[in-house]
Design a protein around this motif. Sequence first.
Motif, PDB file in Angstrom:
ATOM      1  N   GLU A   1       0.818  -1.221   0.000  1.00 20.51           N
ATOM      2  CA  GLU A   1       0.000   0.000   0.000  1.00 20.51           C
ATOM      3  C   GLU A   1       0.847   1.265   0.000  1.00 20.51           C
ATOM      4  N   ALA A   2       1.999   1.207   0.650  1.00 19.95           N
ATOM      5  CA  ALA A   2       2.887   2.362   0.732  1.00 19.95           C
ATOM      6  C   ALA A   2       4.324   1.894   0.516  1.00 19.95           C
ATOM      7  N   PHE A   3       5.176   2.823   0.109  1.00 16.03           N
ATOM      8  CA  PHE A   3       6.586   2.499  -0.041  1.00 16.03           C
ATOM      9  C   PHE A   3       7.160   2.181   1.332  1.00 16.03           C
ATOM     10  N   GLN A   4       8.006   1.151   1.394  1.00 13.40           N
ATOM     11  CA  GLN A   4       8.561   0.684   2.664  1.00 13.40           C
ATOM     12  C   GLN A   4      10.078   0.735   2.632  1.00 13.40           C
ATOM     13  N   SER A   5      10.660   0.727   3.803  1.00 11.59           N
ATOM     14  CA  SER A   5      12.118   0.686   3.894  1.00 11.59           C
ATOM     15  C   SER A   5      12.623  -0.608   3.293  1.00 11.59           C
TER      16      SER A   5
ATOM     17  N   LYS B   1      27.973  -3.829  -3.588  1.00  6.70           N
ATOM     18  CA  LYS B   1      27.421  -2.575  -3.074  1.00  6.70           C
ATOM     19  C   LYS B   1      25.957  -2.764  -2.692  1.00  6.70           C
ATOM     20  N   THR B   2      25.495  -1.922  -1.770  1.00  2.57           N
ATOM     21  CA  THR B   2      24.087  -1.922  -1.372  1.00  2.57           C
ATOM     22  C   THR B   2      23.577  -0.481  -1.364  1.00  2.57           C
ATOM     23  N   SER B   3      22.263  -0.372  -1.455  1.00  2.00           N
ATOM     24  CA  SER B   3      21.614   0.930  -1.398  1.00  2.00           C
ATOM     25  C   SER B   3      20.296   0.753  -0.659  1.00  2.00           C
ATOM     26  N   SER B   4      19.968   1.712   0.198  1.00  3.35           N
ATOM     27  CA  SER B   4      18.736   1.638   0.977  1.00  3.35           C
ATOM     28  C   SER B   4      17.819   2.800   0.644  1.00  3.35           C
ATOM     29  N   GLY B   5      16.547   2.593   0.872  1.00  2.66           N
ATOM     30  CA  GLY B   5      15.581   3.654   0.634  1.00  2.66           C
ATOM     31  C   GLY B   5      14.172   3.130   0.767  1.00  2.66           C
ATOM     32  N   LYS B   6      13.212   3.957   0.386  1.00  2.00           N
ATOM     33  CA  LYS B   6      11.802   3.572   0.377  1.00  2.00           C
ATOM     34  C   LYS B   6      11.513   2.874  -0.946  1.00  2.00           C
ATOM     35  N   LEU B   7      11.083   1.606  -0.893  1.00  2.00           N
ATOM     36  CA  LEU B   7      10.902   0.779  -2.083  1.00  2.00           C
ATOM     37  C   LEU B   7       9.489   0.220  -2.157  1.00  2.00           C
TER      38      LEU B   7
ATOM     39  N   ASP C   1       6.270  -4.261 -13.649  1.00  2.91           N
ATOM     40  CA  ASP C   1       7.248  -5.289 -13.275  1.00  2.91           C
ATOM     41  C   ASP C   1       8.590  -4.629 -12.960  1.00  2.91           C
ATOM     42  N   ASP C   2       8.536  -3.617 -12.104  1.00  2.00           N
ATOM     43  CA  ASP C   2       9.719  -2.868 -11.700  1.00  2.00           C
ATOM     44  C   ASP C   2       9.715  -2.672 -10.200  1.00  2.00           C
ATOM     45  N   VAL C   3      10.909  -2.657  -9.625  1.00  2.00           N
ATOM     46  CA  VAL C   3      11.053  -2.200  -8.250  1.00  2.00           C
ATOM     47  C   VAL C   3      11.286  -0.705  -8.348  1.00  2.00           C
ATOM     48  N   GLN C   4      10.495   0.050  -7.606  1.00  2.00           N
ATOM     49  CA  GLN C   4      10.581   1.504  -7.655  1.00  2.00           C
ATOM     50  C   GLN C   4      11.016   2.054  -6.301  1.00  2.00           C
ATOM     51  N   PHE C   5      11.599   3.243  -6.340  1.00  2.00           N
ATOM     52  CA  PHE C   5      12.037   3.912  -5.120  1.00  2.00           C
ATOM     53  C   PHE C   5      11.648   5.376  -5.182  1.00  2.00           C
TER      54      PHE C   5
ATOM     55  N   THR D   1      13.916  14.075  -4.044  1.00  2.00           N
ATOM     56  CA  THR D   1      12.961  15.109  -4.453  1.00  2.00           C
ATOM     57  C   THR D   1      11.527  14.566  -4.462  1.00  2.00           C
ATOM     58  N   ARG D   2      11.354  13.356  -3.934  1.00  2.00           N
ATOM     59  CA  ARG D   2      10.051  12.686  -3.793  1.00  2.00           C
ATOM     60  C   ARG D   2       9.477  12.222  -5.136  1.00  2.00           C
ATOM     61  N   ASP D   3      10.335  12.059  -6.144  1.00  2.00           N
ATOM     62  CA  ASP D   3       9.926  11.464  -7.417  1.00  2.00           C
ATOM     63  C   ASP D   3       9.958   9.943  -7.279  1.00  2.00           C
ATOM     64  N   THR D   4       9.089   9.272  -7.999  1.00  2.00           N
ATOM     65  CA  THR D   4       9.087   7.811  -8.023  1.00  2.00           C
ATOM     66  C   THR D   4       9.850   7.361  -9.263  1.00  2.00           C
ATOM     67  N   LEU D   5      10.902   6.583  -9.047  1.00  2.00           N
ATOM     68  CA  LEU D   5      11.769   6.113 -10.125  1.00  2.00           C
ATOM     69  C   LEU D   5      11.912   4.600 -10.057  1.00  2.00           C
ATOM     70  N   SER D   6      12.221   3.981 -11.192  1.00  2.00           N
ATOM     71  CA  SER D   6      12.440   2.532 -11.257  1.00  2.00           C
ATOM     72  C   SER D   6      13.934   2.240 -11.187  1.00  2.00           C
ATOM     73  N   LEU D   7      14.263   1.099 -10.587  1.00  2.00           N
ATOM     74  CA  LEU D   7      15.662   0.667 -10.560  1.00  2.00           C
ATOM     75  C   LEU D   7      16.111   0.347 -11.978  1.00  2.00           C
ATOM     76  N   ALA D   8      17.287   0.806 -12.350  1.00  2.00           N
ATOM     77  CA  ALA D   8      17.834   0.545 -13.678  1.00  2.00           C
ATOM     78  C   ALA D   8      18.713  -0.703 -13.635  1.00  2.00           C
ATOM     79  N   ASN D   9      18.929  -1.298 -14.790  1.00  2.00           N
ATOM     80  CA  ASN D   9      19.814  -2.452 -14.948  1.00  2.00           C
ATOM     81  C   ASN D   9      19.517  -3.571 -13.945  1.00  2.00           C
ATOM     82  N   PRO D  10      18.325  -4.143 -13.989  1.00  2.00           N
ATOM     83  CA  PRO D  10      17.963  -5.164 -12.997  1.00  2.00           C
ATOM     84  C   PRO D  10      18.872  -6.397 -13.031  1.00  2.00           C
ATOM     85  N   GLU D  11      19.553  -6.642 -14.149  1.00  2.00           N
ATOM     86  CA  GLU D  11      20.436  -7.801 -14.227  1.00  2.00           C
ATOM     87  C   GLU D  11      21.667  -7.645 -13.326  1.00  2.00           C
ATOM     88  N   THR D  12      21.934  -6.431 -12.820  1.00  2.00           N
ATOM     89  CA  THR D  12      23.059  -6.204 -11.909  1.00  2.00           C
ATOM     90  C   THR D  12      22.643  -6.348 -10.444  1.00  2.00           C
TER      91      THR D  12
END
Length: 184
Positions: free
Chosen positions: A52-56, A65-71, A78-82, A86-97
């Motif tokens: 329902e809402a973006f979660q940690s 490497k790792t990265s944390s955020g609201k996901l 069919d994308d994981v978004q964060f 600036t509170r924009d919703t973006l999709s993770l790039a290069n999912p094969e990595t």
Amino acid sequence: MIFSRGKLAVGFTLLFVVHTYFLHAQDDDTYRIKGNQEIYEALPKAAQYRYEAFQSGTVSFYNGKTSSGKLNYNILLDDVQFVDRTRDTLSLANPETIKQVRIGDDTFYYDVEHGYVEVIEEYPGVKLAMHQEFIPRNRENTGAFDQSTETSAVRNYTALTTSGRMHTLEAKGDLLISQKATYL
């Protein structure tokens, strides 16, 4: 012939995996997308996203490497978004990595053939995962008085070629889609 418990457990696990390899769950609600609507505008947000809402959460990459955020997982895309700074919703790039994505207590992996899959159960050496998607159920044509109809005698054209140029025509009729889960 007597089998040890370990061999029996492995045998049942393999049997379970083989029988459920492409097991499809019962479809959820069906949604109607009007011919002049964008699909993301017609679907309720609750149906588009896994949560329902973006979660940690944390994204782990194959390079260590790792990265944390609201996901959140967007089923429609069919994308994981964060959510960025600036509170924009973006999709993770290069999912094969991406090695894995943790959202709350849930784990997602990217599969080249199926896209993002969510781990449902995990046993030593075996994981049961689910892939969610929307699939078209039916295209209803526009008949008399601009009413949707399943009648096959109505023809719709989406493009017209004149003088060597292709012109896209407005879509008429409704598209019915359903959410489907596939277990791998």
